[in-house]
Enzyme design. Structure first.
Site, PDB file in Angstrom:
ATOM      1  N   ASP A   1       0.864  -1.178   0.000  1.00 53.86           N
ATOM      2  CA  ASP A   1       0.000   0.000   0.000  1.00 53.86           C
ATOM      3  C   ASP A   1       0.909   1.239   0.000  1.00 53.86           C
ATOM      4  OD1 ASP A   1      -2.351   1.493   0.284  1.00 53.86           O
ATOM      5  OD2 ASP A   1      -2.446   1.234   2.440  1.00 53.86           O
TER       6      ASP A   1
ATOM      7  N   PHE B   1     -10.677  -0.690  -0.594  1.00 50.11           N
ATOM      8  CA  PHE B   1     -10.338  -1.575   0.521  1.00 50.11           C
ATOM      9  C   PHE B   1     -10.853  -2.979   0.232  1.00 50.11           C
ATOM     10  CE2 PHE B   1      -9.915  -3.489   4.592  1.00 50.11           C
ATOM     11  CZ  PHE B   1      -8.737  -2.923   5.055  1.00 50.11           C
TER      12      PHE B   1
ATOM     13  N   ARG C   1     -10.825 -12.887   6.560  1.00 46.47           N
ATOM     14  CA  ARG C   1      -9.609 -13.518   6.018  1.00 46.47           C
ATOM     15  C   ARG C   1      -9.915 -14.836   5.317  1.00 46.47           C
ATOM     16  NH1 ARG C   1      -5.069 -10.838   7.992  1.00 46.47           N
ATOM     17  NH2 ARG C   1      -5.148 -10.072  10.131  1.00 46.47           N
TER      18      ARG C   1
HETATM   19  P1  IMP Z   1       1.775  -0.433   3.874  1.00 46.59           P
HETATM   20  O1  IMP Z   1       2.761  -0.615   4.966  1.00 46.59           O
HETATM   21  O2  IMP Z   1       1.144   0.937   3.897  1.00 46.59           O
HETATM   22  O3  IMP Z   1       2.285  -0.797   2.506  1.00 46.59           O
HETATM   23  O4  IMP Z   1       0.555  -1.361   4.216  1.00 46.59           O
HETATM   24  C1  IMP Z   1       0.571  -2.716   4.033  1.00 46.59           C
HETATM   25  C2  IMP Z   1      -0.408  -3.361   4.989  1.00 46.59           C
HETATM   26  O5  IMP Z   1      -1.641  -2.628   5.075  1.00 46.59           O
HETATM   27  C3  IMP Z   1      -0.784  -4.722   4.482  1.00 46.59           C
HETATM   28  O6  IMP Z   1       0.053  -5.709   5.016  1.00 46.59           O
HETATM   29  C4  IMP Z   1      -2.206  -4.887   4.971  1.00 46.59           C
HETATM   30  O7  IMP Z   1      -2.206  -5.455   6.257  1.00 46.59           O
HETATM   31  C5  IMP Z   1      -2.752  -3.499   5.090  1.00 46.59           C
HETATM   32  N1  IMP Z   1      -3.666  -3.147   3.985  1.00 46.59           N
HETATM   33  C6  IMP Z   1      -3.485  -2.157   3.063  1.00 46.59           C
HETATM   34  N2  IMP Z   1      -4.505  -2.105   2.202  1.00 46.59           N
HETATM   35  C7  IMP Z   1      -5.366  -3.084   2.581  1.00 46.59           C
HETATM   36  C8  IMP Z   1      -6.635  -3.537   2.057  1.00 46.59           C
HETATM   37  O8  IMP Z   1      -7.204  -3.042   1.070  1.00 46.59           O
HETATM   38  N3  IMP Z   1      -7.207  -4.578   2.731  1.00 46.59           N
HETATM   39  C9  IMP Z   1      -6.643  -5.175   3.814  1.00 46.59           C
HETATM   40  N4  IMP Z   1      -5.464  -4.788   4.323  1.00 46.59           N
HETATM   41  C10 IMP Z   1      -4.824  -3.744   3.715  1.00 46.59           C
END
Ligand code: IMP
Ligand code: MG
Length: 180
Positions: free
Chosen positions: A104, A153, A166
């Protein structure tokens, strides 16, 4: 299978996910021929993909897991990665393949990759199922990615919202009314 009522629509079906994860694994299998990588699953979101992924690898592999959470990711860039469960194995000199559900902002994977490199891994590559590329804030990319997705999301196939959904076998877009 009926779609969960909290989902707005199915983004990827069980069959599409299985097929794409197999393709990713076959590519990794080619690239790591002759090596014995340490395949690190990031708990808990990666578990279903992880199980589908490793069964298509034909080289010897060792399995390990980490659980992390991020503080301040998104809003504050000075966030810190919190390790809730560390690896059992020493990564020194190992070819590490990180398996993660989604990238993300990139905070989690940027920090994890740096950490494993600092611990002396010979190489660190990243496999993700989903990439919300428009949301990237950190300079990190996955080496193998299943699908580029819009900023929605999503839940299922390991991904959660508040630890729910999940176990859905597909990836669905969560209705906004569930989290707004
Ligand atoms: P980052 O550190 O911002 O890249 O976020 C990564 C983490 O955010 C992932 O491991 C997920 O746990 C969570 N995440 C981000 N987007 C989603 C989504 O659309 N659904 C579920 N979890 C998400
Ligand atoms: Mg996660």
């Amino acid at each position: 299978m009926e779609m969960h009522p909290d989902c707005e629509r199915i983004m990827y079906t069980e069959e599409q996910l299985r097929k794409r994860v197999k393709e990713l694994a076959e590519q990794v299998d080619k690239d790591y021929r002759g090596k014995t990588p340490l395949v690190v699953g990031i708990l808990k979101g990666s578990i279903i993909m992880y199980a589908d992924f490793i069964r298509h690898l034909t080289m010897p592999v060792e399995l390990d897991f980490m659980a992390v959470s991020s503080y301040g990711s998104g809003a504050v860039s000075s966030g810190k990665l919190n390790i809730k469960k560390d690896l059992d194995k020493d990564v020194k000199g190992r070819d590490v393949i990180i398996v993660e559900d989604i990238i993300d902002s990139g905070f989690t994977l940027a920090n994890l990759k740096r950490l494993l490199e600092e611990r002396g891994a010979a190489s660190v590559k990243i496999v993700t199922l989903l990439d919300k590329f428009e949301r990237r804030e950190y300079d990190i990319a996955s080496d193998y990615n299943g699908f580029l997705i819009e900023n929605e999301f999503v839940v299922g196939y390991g991904l959660d919202y508040n630890e729910k959904y999940r176990n859905l076998p597909y990836i669905g877009i969560l209705r906004r009314s569930v989290y707004e």
